[in-house]
Design a protein around this motif. Sequence first.
Motif, short mmCIF file in Angstrom:
data_model
loop_
_atom_site.label_atom_id
_atom_site.label_comp_id
_atom_site.label_asym_id
_atom_site.label_seq_id
_atom_site.Cartn_x
_atom_site.Cartn_y
_atom_site.Cartn_z
N VAL A 15 -8.94 26.76 11.72
CA VAL A 15 -8.69 25.32 11.71
C VAL A 15 -9.89 24.60 11.09
N VAL A 16 -11.08 24.94 11.54
CA VAL A 16 -12.29 24.31 11.02
C VAL A 16 -12.47 24.61 9.53
N ALA A 17 -12.11 25.82 9.10
CA ALA A 17 -12.24 26.20 7.70
C ALA A 17 -11.34 25.33 6.80
N THR A 18 -10.27 24.78 7.36
CA THR A 18 -9.39 23.89 6.59
C THR A 18 -9.81 22.43 6.76
N LYS A 19 -11.01 22.23 7.29
CA LYS A 19 -11.59 20.89 7.47
C LYS A 19 -10.78 20.02 8.43
N ILE A 20 -10.25 20.67 9.48
CA ILE A 20 -9.56 19.96 10.55
C ILE A 20 -10.42 20.11 11.80
N HIS A 21 -10.65 19.01 12.49
CA HIS A 21 -11.50 19.01 13.68
C HIS A 21 -10.64 19.24 14.93
N PRO B 263 1.90 29.33 9.55
CA PRO B 263 2.78 28.17 9.42
C PRO B 263 2.24 26.92 10.12
N LYS B 264 1.48 27.12 11.19
CA LYS B 264 0.90 25.97 11.89
C LYS B 264 -0.20 25.33 11.04
N LEU B 265 -1.03 26.15 10.45
CA LEU B 265 -2.08 25.62 9.58
C LEU B 265 -1.48 24.90 8.38
N GLU B 266 -0.41 25.44 7.84
CA GLU B 266 0.27 24.79 6.71
C GLU B 266 0.83 23.43 7.13
N ALA B 267 1.41 23.37 8.34
CA ALA B 267 2.03 22.13 8.82
C ALA B 267 1.01 21.01 8.99
N ILE B 268 -0.21 21.36 9.38
CA ILE B 268 -1.21 20.32 9.68
C ILE B 268 -2.30 20.22 8.61
N LYS B 269 -2.08 20.82 7.44
CA LYS B 269 -3.13 20.89 6.42
C LYS B 269 -3.67 19.54 5.99
#
Length: 139
Positions: free
Chosen positions: A80-86, A56-62
Amino acid sequence: MKIAFATQDQQRVDAHFGWAKHLAVYEIDAAGYRFVQAYPFGDDLAEDGNEDKLAPKLEAIKDCAIVYVAAIGGSAAARVVATKIHPIKVTQPEPILELLDKMQEVLKGTPPPWLRKALLKDQAKAHDFEDDDEEKVKS
C-alpha cells in the motif's frame, strides 16, 4: 482527494485490509465529501499468505491518498505504501461518515505534514492534465 475504507458492512471501518468484503471510496476536500464507489470482493479472502487477493484491492484504490483499515498485515502495508497510499489503522470499528467529518475538519485547518503530502498526490495528477492541455494549445 480520494479516501478508501476497508469495510464488511459498508457503514464502518471494521475490516482487515486483506479480508475486507468491500472498499468504499469517497472524494473529500475542505468543502465536503461524496461517495464515489464501493468495490465488492469475493468470499475467498481469508486465506493467509494469499498475496493474489491484494492485487485487485490495490488496483481499486490506486488513485486514493489514504486507506482506513481495522488491521493490515506487514506485506500488505508495504505494498500500500509503495503505491503512495497512506494506511490509517482504527483501534475499534468507526463509522465511515464520522471519519469523513473528522477529516474534513482537519482539511479546513492546517493539515499535518503527512496529510499535505497525501494531498499533493491528487494535485500532481491534476497538474499533469493541465500540462497536457498547454502542450495541445502550443501545437
